[in-house]
Write an enzyme that holds these catalytic residues in place. Structure first.
Site, PDB file in Angstrom:
ATOM      1  CB  CYS A   1      -0.959   0.005   1.186  1.00 19.94           C
ATOM      2  SG  CYS A   1      -2.383   1.038   0.869  1.00 19.94           S
TER       3      CYS A   1
ATOM      4  CG  ASP B   1       6.244 -10.399  -1.052  1.00 19.44           C
ATOM      5  OD1 ASP B   1       5.833 -10.107   0.086  1.00 19.44           O
ATOM      6  OD2 ASP B   1       5.811  -9.862  -2.094  1.00 19.44           O
TER       7      ASP B   1
END
Length: 627
Positions: free
Chosen positions: A2, A99
């Site tokens: 985000c 990740d």
């Protein structure tokens, strides 16, 4: 993913928690998850997250094994599972499945070279407690934004968005006049500039290091067009398909609902066809259409969806520009005048009602020669081989005598525009074809005071530097490199990232995989484009996957009828805004030029759609962020 923010103060001065929190709250593209913070002495990192992978334990900041390095990260790394397996073999131990953690361990293992291993989109910041060093990086093509302000006292402030940067009390809103000059030429502010003098963009393919109040920046990636491979067209079709299939498959990894934008063009049609081959379920596709047939490609999108058996969703949008403009101005944070931001925003908004991740076809044109202006650049070279006397007497003069309408685009009008630009040097020729105002128009446009303020700033240099840096490539390759370094990251990718993140939707672009970009750069020009056919190789790839009538047709683009709006539903708004005393006295554009463009367009005497839109978005930005 985000947005991220951070502050590192020089000489050990503590970061104020309230400032960091205000900056993080200002990230307007907010997902449903909690914010995360790292605050220790002179360093503060924060992150606002939209969860896509590792929903349960991927909250940031994330640390390495001994908690001496901390990372905040905006983006997705598509090959992180393979990276994790390799790192585990090297002895690394993980506490999440995200990740993000793979990146921090890569940095432990390889330092700044960790970026060479990443396949994805990212803006990241890593604080090394032992070295007292901050490492900041942005992905190769510029999918994810990263802004920073290097302060005179050695402090560094960074964030994903302007609204967050402007929450820092020491960052002023002083306007960068050189950036406004570039904006009026290109419809956007090219990196590393921003519209604010004290804020810069970290350019795509770059990293930045801060240590002891000093910063260093370096480019770590650039496609190389000079090293060509020997390959037949059939082999090129097979290899392009293979890499694009792999790139598409990697971008289908998600723990949330996933679909794709489908415009009905070559690029998005190819992506959804490959998704269908990789998926055990019908692919969810999303298309937007308009009541004006000239601006709608729904019939082509529908044909592709039927062919691949997609779960297809169509939206007929009646855009309310007056309603959406304040939202766009707020999210972009600096002047931005690509009017296709409106349909992009609407398709993202509608798509988000069904999925959280959407693949798209962005980037195909810039790697596989998809724009008509690429053909025009080569055609101009042939035109210039005709002796000047013959050009002017038997081509230029007769064409100039043909009547054209100032209100409607036509081939005659396009030919006149081509001839006017073809006589110029390459970079000036291309500038004329990609700018909303050419150099002569800009000179007539500006007030004397603004012209003096930007003395020595030539917007042509934004693209000129890349024509000069094209490694001895042919003209087609040089032009594509220029677009990959300018138009793609400064305009197209900004548009899509803002539109998707504003709606808490993640956009993924298989054509922007660096393996595919590098392979396309290595191909001989004659394979990528033939004579007057754009994107000839990619069309052959697509023709094996989707109906040919979708592939072999005129490119439409993704526009909106702003010219019509300015004469009808937006007429009063435009006149009230642009002819107000405040707008006429900004000191940038001469008042008589503003009146000329607005009056001639709204009265139906000339088509100044893009000029009026560009000036309107600049005024709206001033009113929101500067006044």
């Amino acid at each position: 993913m985000c947005g991220i923010v951070g502050i590192v103060n020089n000489k050990g001065r503590e970061v104020e928690q309230s400032v960091l929190e205000r900056m993080n709250r200002a990230i307007v593209h907010r997902g449903p998850d909690d914010d995360g913070f790292y605050l220790k002495g002179n360093v503060g990192l924060a992150m606002r997250r939209l969860s896509i992978i590792d929903l349960a334990s991927g909250k940031q900041p994330i640390h390495n094994a001994d908690k001496t390095k901390w990372i905040v990260f905006n983006g997705e790394i598509y090959n992180y599972q393979d990276l994790r397996k390799d790192l585990e073999k090297r002895g690394h131990r993980f506490y999440t499945n995200s990740d993000t953690e793979a990146i921090i361990h890569l940095y432990d293992e390889f330092g700044v070279d960790c970026l060479q291993h990443l396949r994805g989109m990212f803006a990241l910041a890593i604080w090394d407690e032992r070295e007292q060093e901050l490492f900041v990086a942005r992905d190769r093509v510029g999918k994810k934004p990263l802004l920073y302000s290097y302060r005179p006292n050695g402090d560094l402030v960074f964030a994903s968005e302007f609204t967050a940067m402007l929450e820092h009390p020491e960052i002023s809103r002083e306007v960068d006049h050189a950036a406004i000059n570039a904006y009026l030429a290109y419809l956007c502010v090219p990196a590393p500039m921003t519209a604010f003098k004290e804020i810069r963009k970290l350019e795509p393919g770059h990293w930045l290091k801060w240590k002891a109040g000093k910063i260093e920046t370096k480019r770590y990636w650039l496609p190389d067009f000079s090293k060509k491979i020997k390959i037949t067209e059939d082999e090129a079709i097979e290899e392009t398909t293979r890499i694009l299939r792999e790139s598409t498959s990697l971008r289908m990894i998600s723990e949330v609902p996933l679909g794709a934008f489908l415009s009905g063009g070559v690029d998005s049609s190819t992506v959804v066809a490959l998704m269908a081959e990789e998926s055990s379920q019908p692919v969810k596709t999303f298309s937007i259409g308009f009541e004006e047939e000239d601006f709608s490609e729904l019939k082509y999108a529908r044909r592709v969806a039927e062919h691949i058996g997609a779960d297809h969703n169509e939206f007929i949008v009646r855009p309310n520009a007056l309603e959406v403009l304040p939202t766009l101005v707020e999210h972009y944070g600096e002047p931005y005048a690509d009017s296709s931001a409106i349909p992009t925003y609407y398709v993202a908004k509608e798509t988000r009602k069904h999925v959280t991740v959407a693949l798209n076809g962005d980037g195909g044109d810039e790697s596989f020669a998809g724009y008509e202006r690429y053909t025009a650049m080569n055609l101009a070279e042939s035109y210039l081989r005709i002796p000047a006397f013959l050009r002017k007497s038997f081509i230029g003069f007769p064409i100039s005598m043909l009547p054209t309408s100032e209100l409607k685009r036509s081939r005659v009008r396009d030919v006149k525009r081509f001839i006017a630009a073809a006589e110029r040097p390459r970079k000036e020729r291309y500038f004329r074809w990609v700018s909303s105002f050419d150099i002569d128009e800009l000179d007539r446009l500006y007030t004397d005071s603004f012209r003096n303020a930007i003395a020595g700033n030539d917007p042509v240099n934004v693209i000129g530097r890349w024509f000069s840096a094209a490694n001895g490539s042919g003209l087609l390759d040089a032009t594509m490199l220029t677009d990959q370094m300018t138009y793609l990251p400064n305009d197209l990718l900004v548009k899509v990232d803002i539109a998707t993140m504003a709606n808490s939707l993640e956009g993924r672009s298989p054509f922007l995989d660096h393996h595919l970009i590098e392979f396309a750069a290595s191909l001989p020009e004659r394979i990528k484009a033939r004579r007057f056919e754009t994107k000839s190789l990619l069309k052959k790839v697509a023709a094996r996957l989707v109906p040919k009538e979708v592939i072999y047709r005129q490119k439409m683009g993704f526009g909106v009828p702003v010219g019509k709006w300015f004469r009808h539903e937006m007429k009063d708004f435009v006149r009230d805004l642009m002819l107000s005393e405040k707008a006429l006295n900004r000191g940038i554009v001469r008042a008589e030029m503003i009146r000329k463009y607005v009056d001639e367009h709204t009265d139906g005497r000339s088509d100044h759609s893009y000029r009026v839109w560009t000036l309107m978005m600049l005024e709206l930005w001033y009113q929101r962020f500067i006044d």
